[in-house]
Design a protein around this motif. Structure first.
Motif, mmCIF file in Angstrom:
data_model
loop_
_atom_site.group_PDB
_atom_site.id
_atom_site.type_symbol
_atom_site.label_atom_id
_atom_site.label_comp_id
_atom_site.label_asym_id
_atom_site.label_seq_id
_atom_site.Cartn_x
_atom_site.Cartn_y
_atom_site.Cartn_z
ATOM 1 N N LEU A 1 65.776 0.178 -34.571
ATOM 2 C CA LEU A 1 64.326 0.091 -34.488
ATOM 3 C C LEU A 1 63.943 -1.366 -34.320
ATOM 4 O O LEU A 1 64.279 -2.197 -35.174
ATOM 5 N N ASP A 2 63.289 -1.700 -33.228
ATOM 6 C CA ASP A 2 62.865 -3.072 -32.959
ATOM 7 C C ASP A 2 64.026 -4.063 -33.087
ATOM 8 O O ASP A 2 63.883 -5.142 -33.653
ATOM 9 N N GLY A 3 65.190 -3.665 -32.582
ATOM 10 C CA GLY A 3 66.358 -4.537 -32.591
ATOM 11 C C GLY A 3 67.099 -4.605 -33.919
ATOM 12 O O GLY A 3 68.094 -5.306 -34.025
ATOM 13 N N LYS A 4 66.640 -3.875 -34.927
ATOM 14 C CA LYS A 4 67.296 -3.857 -36.241
ATOM 15 C C LYS A 4 67.997 -2.523 -36.441
ATOM 16 O O LYS A 4 67.444 -1.470 -36.132
ATOM 17 N N ASP B 1 66.426 -1.507 -43.742
ATOM 18 C CA ASP B 1 67.029 -2.473 -42.827
ATOM 19 C C ASP B 1 68.471 -2.667 -43.286
ATOM 20 O O ASP B 1 68.710 -3.105 -44.417
ATOM 21 N N ASP C 1 64.751 10.354 -29.930
ATOM 22 C CA ASP C 1 63.744 9.772 -29.049
ATOM 23 C C ASP C 1 62.788 10.892 -28.658
ATOM 24 O O ASP C 1 63.207 11.940 -28.176
ATOM 25 N N ARG D 1 59.468 7.169 -28.084
ATOM 26 C CA ARG D 1 59.329 6.595 -29.430
ATOM 27 C C ARG D 1 60.396 7.206 -30.327
ATOM 28 O O ARG D 1 60.749 8.383 -30.208
ATOM 29 N N ASN E 1 56.917 9.222 -36.777
ATOM 30 C CA ASN E 1 57.172 8.068 -35.929
ATOM 31 C C ASN E 1 57.879 7.026 -36.804
ATOM 32 O O ASN E 1 57.338 6.606 -37.823
ATOM 33 N N ALA F 1 58.529 3.888 -36.301
ATOM 34 C CA ALA F 1 57.915 2.556 -36.295
ATOM 35 C C ALA F 1 56.673 2.491 -37.177
ATOM 36 O O ALA F 1 56.419 1.476 -37.822
ATOM 37 N N THR F 2 55.906 3.582 -37.231
ATOM 38 C CA THR F 2 54.642 3.554 -37.970
ATOM 39 C C THR F 2 54.658 4.358 -39.257
ATOM 40 O O THR F 2 53.805 4.167 -40.120
#
Length: 123
Positions: free
Chosen positions: A34-37, A53, A78, A82, A98, A100-101
């Motif tokens: 997620l977001d490169g992590k 993380d 996916d 997302r 989701n 991310a959120t």
């Protein structure tokens, strides 16, 4: 419940990291990016799904709630571009959020019976 992770790149004498994750047993884990992590999602007896993380062992956001029983299966997928976390449990419901959120994606699915495993296919 405390979780421990071992870095397989270290070979013998592996690096072990531990942290408190759930109030009770952990029943399922899934990993993703997620977001490169690199993140780990976990589900447990406390009816929550948590996102961590992997590099820092720190939680990302608040625990996801909504199940009325133990969370026994989680997976990542996916969905229309997302990343979502899908969780299922003792209460016979499947929740999609989701990643991310943390927001729900639609209403939970219910079947009235315990759901013990999940699989997701790209389609």
């Amino acid at each position: 419940m405390t979780a421990s992770l071992r870095d397989p790149r270290m070979g013998q004498g592996m690096d072990t990291r531990s942290w408190d994750v759930h109030a009770g047993p952990i029943y399922c884990l899934a990993t993703g990016v997620l977001d490169g992590k690199t993140v780990i999602t976990s589900g447990g007896a406390d009816s929550t799904v948590r996102v961590w993380d992997l590099a820092t062992c720190q939680p990302l956001g608040q625990p996801y709630t909504g199940h009325r029983g133990e969370v026994v299966a989680v997976t990542l997928a996916d969905l229309d571009g997302r990343l979502v976390v899908v969780s299922a449990g003792e209460d016979g419901s499947v929740h999609v959020r989701n990643l991310a959120t943390g927001q729900p994606v639609g209403a939970p699915f219910t079947c009235g019976e315990r759901i013990g495993c999940l699989a997701v296919s790209a389609g």
